[in-house]
Motif scaffolding. Structure first.
Motif, PDB file in Angstrom:
ATOM      1  N   TYR A   1     -29.928  -7.839  -1.249  1.00 22.25           N
ATOM      2  CA  TYR A   1     -30.450  -7.936   0.122  1.00 22.25           C
ATOM      3  C   TYR A   1     -30.856  -6.540   0.602  1.00 22.25           C
ATOM      4  CZ  TYR A   1     -30.353  -9.439   5.050  1.00 22.25           C
ATOM      5  OH  TYR A   1     -30.659  -9.744   6.353  1.00 22.25           O
ATOM      6  N   GLU A   2     -30.064  -5.546   0.191  1.00 23.55           N
ATOM      7  CA  GLU A   2     -30.310  -4.171   0.604  1.00 23.55           C
ATOM      8  C   GLU A   2     -31.615  -3.666  -0.028  1.00 23.55           C
ATOM      9  OE1 GLU A   2     -27.437  -5.248  -0.826  1.00 23.55           O
ATOM     10  OE2 GLU A   2     -26.398  -5.444   1.093  1.00 23.55           O
ATOM     11  N   LYS A   3     -32.302  -2.838   0.710  1.00 23.32           N
ATOM     12  CA  LYS A   3     -33.506  -2.209   0.158  1.00 23.32           C
ATOM     13  C   LYS A   3     -33.072  -1.164  -0.867  1.00 23.32           C
ATOM     14  CE  LYS A   3     -36.882  -3.123   3.604  1.00 23.32           C
ATOM     15  NZ  LYS A   3     -36.177  -3.999   4.478  1.00 23.32           N
TER      16      LYS A   3
ATOM     17  N   GLY B   1     -34.171  -5.862  -1.510  1.00 23.20           N
ATOM     18  CA  GLY B   1     -34.714  -6.257  -0.207  1.00 23.20           C
ATOM     19  C   GLY B   1     -35.107  -7.727  -0.148  1.00 23.20           C
ATOM     20  N   VAL B   2     -34.383  -8.576  -0.892  1.00 20.93           N
ATOM     21  CA  VAL B   2     -34.710 -10.016  -0.884  1.00 20.93           C
ATOM     22  C   VAL B   2     -33.770 -10.750   0.073  1.00 20.93           C
ATOM     23  CG1 VAL B   2     -34.768 -12.138  -2.264  1.00 20.93           C
ATOM     24  CG2 VAL B   2     -35.615  -9.985  -3.233  1.00 20.93           C
ATOM     25  N   ASP B   3     -34.363 -11.409   1.054  1.00 21.83           N
ATOM     26  CA  ASP B   3     -33.585 -12.188   2.023  1.00 21.83           C
ATOM     27  C   ASP B   3     -33.456 -13.611   1.488  1.00 21.83           C
ATOM     28  OD1 ASP B   3     -32.550 -13.596   4.134  1.00 21.83           O
ATOM     29  OD2 ASP B   3     -33.937 -12.781   5.630  1.00 21.83           O
ATOM     30  N   ALA B   4     -32.222 -14.017   1.193  1.00 19.50           N
ATOM     31  CA  ALA B   4     -31.998 -15.343   0.600  1.00 19.50           C
ATOM     32  C   ALA B   4     -32.402 -16.468   1.543  1.00 19.50           C
ATOM     33  CB  ALA B   4     -30.525 -15.493   0.222  1.00 19.50           C
ATOM     34  N   THR B   5     -32.490 -16.173   2.825  1.00 18.02           N
ATOM     35  CA  THR B   5     -32.859 -17.221   3.780  1.00 18.02           C
ATOM     36  C   THR B   5     -34.379 -17.338   3.914  1.00 18.02           C
ATOM     37  OG1 THR B   5     -32.892 -15.785   5.732  1.00 18.02           O
ATOM     38  CG2 THR B   5     -30.758 -16.740   5.113  1.00 18.02           C
ATOM     39  N   ASN B   6     -35.085 -16.454   3.220  1.00 23.09           N
ATOM     40  CA  ASN B   6     -36.544 -16.448   3.339  1.00 23.09           C
ATOM     41  C   ASN B   6     -37.154 -16.051   1.990  1.00 23.09           C
ATOM     42  OD1 ASN B   6     -39.104 -16.428   4.317  1.00 23.09           O
ATOM     43  ND2 ASN B   6     -38.808 -14.770   5.790  1.00 23.09           N
TER      44      ASN B   6
ATOM     45  N   ILE C   1     -28.292 -18.640  -7.801  1.00 25.03           N
ATOM     46  CA  ILE C   1     -26.865 -18.286  -7.677  1.00 25.03           C
ATOM     47  C   ILE C   1     -26.634 -17.336  -6.509  1.00 25.03           C
ATOM     48  CG2 ILE C   1     -24.940 -17.120  -8.871  1.00 25.03           C
ATOM     49  CD1 ILE C   1     -26.458 -17.853 -11.544  1.00 25.03           C
ATOM     50  N   PHE C   2     -25.626 -17.632  -5.698  1.00 14.83           N
ATOM     51  CA  PHE C   2     -25.218 -16.716  -4.623  1.00 14.83           C
ATOM     52  C   PHE C   2     -23.697 -16.604  -4.696  1.00 14.83           C
ATOM     53  CE2 PHE C   2     -26.625 -15.494  -0.001  1.00 14.83           C
ATOM     54  CZ  PHE C   2     -25.963 -14.285  -0.123  1.00 14.83           C
ATOM     55  N   GLN C   3     -23.220 -15.429  -5.148  1.00 17.20           N
ATOM     56  CA  GLN C   3     -21.787 -15.185  -5.277  1.00 17.20           C
ATOM     57  C   GLN C   3     -21.234 -14.590  -3.983  1.00 17.20           C
ATOM     58  OE1 GLN C   3     -21.231 -17.047  -8.047  1.00 17.20           O
ATOM     59  NE2 GLN C   3     -19.613 -15.567  -8.480  1.00 17.20           N
TER      60      GLN C   3
ATOM     61  N   PRO D   1     -21.372 -15.224  -0.636  1.00 14.78           N
ATOM     62  CA  PRO D   1     -22.262 -14.858   0.475  1.00 14.78           C
ATOM     63  C   PRO D   1     -21.454 -14.423   1.683  1.00 14.78           C
ATOM     64  CG  PRO D   1     -22.241 -17.242   0.087  1.00 14.78           C
ATOM     65  CD  PRO D   1     -21.482 -16.620  -1.031  1.00 14.78           C
ATOM     66  N   ASN D   2     -21.957 -13.436   2.368  1.00  8.84           N
ATOM     67  CA  ASN D   2     -21.302 -13.000   3.604  1.00  8.84           C
ATOM     68  C   ASN D   2     -22.263 -12.106   4.382  1.00  8.84           C
ATOM     69  OD1 ASN D   2     -19.562 -11.932   5.605  1.00  8.84           O
ATOM     70  ND2 ASN D   2     -17.820 -12.374   4.271  1.00  8.84           N
ATOM     71  N   VAL D   3     -22.537 -12.466   5.624  1.00 11.30           N
ATOM     72  CA  VAL D   3     -23.483 -11.669   6.411  1.00 11.30           C
ATOM     73  C   VAL D   3     -22.841 -10.391   6.943  1.00 11.30           C
ATOM     74  CG1 VAL D   3     -24.860 -13.661   7.119  1.00 11.30           C
ATOM     75  CG2 VAL D   3     -22.999 -12.875   8.588  1.00 11.30           C
TER      76      VAL D   3
ATOM     77  N   ALA E   1     -17.411  -6.412 -10.531  1.00 11.90           N
ATOM     78  CA  ALA E   1     -16.647  -5.719  -9.499  1.00 11.90           C
ATOM     79  C   ALA E   1     -17.174  -6.182  -8.149  1.00 11.90           C
ATOM     80  CB  ALA E   1     -16.804  -4.216  -9.650  1.00 11.90           C
ATOM     81  N   HIS E   2     -16.614  -7.282  -7.665  1.00 17.66           N
ATOM     82  CA  HIS E   2     -17.059  -7.814  -6.380  1.00 17.66           C
ATOM     83  C   HIS E   2     -16.867  -6.775  -5.283  1.00 17.66           C
ATOM     84  CE1 HIS E   2     -16.056  -9.607  -2.471  1.00 17.66           C
ATOM     85  NE2 HIS E   2     -17.027 -10.453  -2.748  1.00 17.66           N
ATOM     86  N   THR E   3     -17.854  -6.669  -4.385  1.00 19.36           N
ATOM     87  CA  THR E   3     -17.687  -5.765  -3.236  1.00 19.36           C
ATOM     88  C   THR E   3     -18.043  -6.496  -1.950  1.00 19.36           C
ATOM     89  OG1 THR E   3     -19.915  -4.951  -3.677  1.00 19.36           O
ATOM     90  CG2 THR E   3     -18.097  -3.554  -4.386  1.00 19.36           C
ATOM     91  N   ASN E   4     -17.427  -6.037  -0.880  1.00 16.87           N
ATOM     92  CA  ASN E   4     -17.695  -6.609   0.445  1.00 16.87           C
ATOM     93  C   ASN E   4     -19.110  -6.247   0.899  1.00 16.87           C
ATOM     94  OD1 ASN E   4     -15.070  -7.395   0.371  1.00 16.87           O
ATOM     95  ND2 ASN E   4     -14.335  -5.735   1.710  1.00 16.87           N
ATOM     96  N   THR E   5     -19.531  -6.898   1.986  1.00 19.49           N
ATOM     97  CA  THR E   5     -20.873  -6.630   2.509  1.00 19.49           C
ATOM     98  C   THR E   5     -20.942  -5.241   3.159  1.00 19.49           C
ATOM     99  OG1 THR E   5     -21.178  -8.982   2.881  1.00 19.49           O
ATOM    100  CG2 THR E   5     -22.656  -7.513   4.079  1.00 19.49           C
ATOM    101  N   ASN E   6     -19.882  -4.857   3.878  1.00 17.05           N
ATOM    102  CA  ASN E   6     -19.976  -3.622   4.668  1.00 17.05           C
ATOM    103  C   ASN E   6     -19.260  -2.410   4.087  1.00 17.05           C
ATOM    104  OD1 ASN E   6     -21.528  -4.884   6.609  1.00 17.05           O
ATOM    105  ND2 ASN E   6     -19.729  -5.652   7.713  1.00 17.05           N
TER     106      ASN E   6
HETATM  107  C1  SAM Z   1     -19.338 -10.218  -0.031  1.00 18.04           C
HETATM  108  S1  SAM Z   1     -20.823  -9.483  -0.582  1.00 18.04           S
HETATM  109  C2  SAM Z   1     -20.907 -10.103  -2.258  1.00 18.04           C
HETATM  110  C3  SAM Z   1     -21.840  -9.316  -3.103  1.00 18.04           C
HETATM  111  C4  SAM Z   1     -21.999  -9.848  -4.541  1.00 18.04           C
HETATM  112  N1  SAM Z   1     -22.637 -11.141  -4.541  1.00 18.04           N
HETATM  113  C5  SAM Z   1     -20.674  -9.915  -5.229  1.00 18.04           C
HETATM  114  O1  SAM Z   1     -20.209 -11.022  -5.541  1.00 18.04           O
HETATM  115  O2  SAM Z   1     -20.093  -8.841  -5.444  1.00 18.04           O
HETATM  116  C6  SAM Z   1     -22.044 -10.464   0.267  1.00 18.04           C
HETATM  117  C7  SAM Z   1     -23.471 -10.057  -0.066  1.00 18.04           C
HETATM  118  O3  SAM Z   1     -24.347 -10.929   0.654  1.00 18.04           O
HETATM  119  C8  SAM Z   1     -25.489 -10.164   0.975  1.00 18.04           C
HETATM  120  N2  SAM Z   1     -26.254 -10.827   2.039  1.00 18.04           N
HETATM  121  C9  SAM Z   1     -25.965 -10.939   3.352  1.00 18.04           C
HETATM  122  N3  SAM Z   1     -26.967 -11.570   3.995  1.00 18.04           N
HETATM  123  C10 SAM Z   1     -27.909 -11.878   3.049  1.00 18.04           C
HETATM  124  C11 SAM Z   1     -29.169 -12.518   3.073  1.00 18.04           C
HETATM  125  N4  SAM Z   1     -29.712 -12.999   4.186  1.00 18.04           N
HETATM  126  N5  SAM Z   1     -29.850 -12.622   1.910  1.00 18.04           N
HETATM  127  C12 SAM Z   1     -29.338 -12.158   0.735  1.00 18.04           C
HETATM  128  N6  SAM Z   1     -28.147 -11.545   0.670  1.00 18.04           N
HETATM  129  C13 SAM Z   1     -27.452 -11.401   1.802  1.00 18.04           C
HETATM  130  C14 SAM Z   1     -24.923  -8.816   1.366  1.00 18.04           C
HETATM  131  O4  SAM Z   1     -25.907  -7.820   1.283  1.00 18.04           O
HETATM  132  C15 SAM Z   1     -23.807  -8.637   0.337  1.00 18.04           C
HETATM  133  O5  SAM Z   1     -24.247  -7.928  -0.784  1.00 18.04           O
END
Ligand code: SAM
Length: 214
Positions: free
Chosen positions: A61-63, A88-93, A107-109, A111-113, A188-193
């Motif tokens: 999602y990040e650029k 920079g890919v928005d999964a909602t668009n 696949i979306f592992q 997800p968390n905004v 290595a899963h990481t949080n969003t922030n």
């Molecule tokens: C908890 S992290 C998990 C990251 C990774 N999938 C993992 O398992 O380690 C949630 C991820 O969702 C992404 N995210 C949030 N909103 C998003 C969106 N609209 N489109 C795509 N990714 C998004 C964040 O940038 C973040 O990297």
């Protein structure tokens, strides 16, 4: 003769056991990964022989300028393996980032905004999942699967409301599988922030398999 039968039984038992362990992570074909963060899951999945990936598109999602050094290194590795990496890919668009294409697996592992601020009076993570599923409809083969993994507890189920999201976007959840992050070496899963992992605070995870309604 008896010995051969016994080997057959052992072979089938081992096969059934590993099938159950790997659950939906087999025969993924042309796969799109969204919200990959540091791209370590994409890298790990690529090295799983049973995943049978014919082509992978791994996205964050990040650029590009905002991704971590780890993500940068993983992106380089993935590109060398022939993976298409897009930032920079928005999964909602998804239509904004992709030309018409039908993947076998999206696949979306985890997800968390990364925000709790309500959107349209709803949990923002629920809104995101609904929009992601709706956007993925046009990028999925009719018999393809969307896989979404999340923490398996009532709080997260209430946050995402996966069944409602499936109904909204025209899918059914055909199966749920326990998800074991330790099966994915190097993941290595990481949080969003931040670079911590919320997975350390939980021990039950689940992958939902979504399929388009016929
Ligand atoms: C908890 S992290 C998990 C990251 C990774 N999938 C993992 O398992 O380690 C949630 C991820 O969702 C992404 N995210 C949030 N909103 C998003 C969106 N609209 N489109 C795509 N990714 C998004 C964040 O940038 C973040 O990297």
């Amino acid at each position: 003769m008896k010995e051969i039968r016994m080997f057959d039984v052992i072979h089938h038992t081992v096969k059934a056991f590993s099938h159950a362990r790997l659950g939906p992570w087999q025969g993924l074909g042309d796969a799109l990964l969204v919200g990959e963060g540091n791209l370590s899951f994409a890298k790990s999945l690529l090295s799983q022989p049973t995943a049978q990936i014919t082509h992978m598109t791994a996205t964050t999602y990040e650029k590009e300028r905002n991704v971590s050094d780890n993500a940068r290194q993983n992106a380089l590795y993935l590109k060398q393996c022939g993976v298409l990496v897009i930032h920079g890919v928005d999964a909602t668009n998804l239509e904004k980032s992709f030309r018409p294409h039908e993947f076998n697996t999206v696949i979306f592992q985890f997800p968390n905004v990364g925000s709790r601020e309500a959107k349209y009076g709803q949990n923002p993570n629920h809104v995101m999942i609904r929009k992601f599923l709706r956007s993925a409809v046009q990028f999925l083969k009719p018999d393809g699967n969307v896989l979404i993994t999340a923490v398996d507890n009532p709080h997260y189920q209430g946050t995402f409301r996966f069944n409602d999201s499936a109904d909204f976007a025209g899918y059914e959840i055909t199966k749920t599988w326990p998800f074991d992050p330790f099966l994915f070496s190097g993941y290595a899963h990481t949080n969003t922030n931040d670079d911590d992992s919320a997975l350390d605070d939980h021990n039950r995870f689940v992958t939902h398999v979504f399929r388009l309604n016929a």
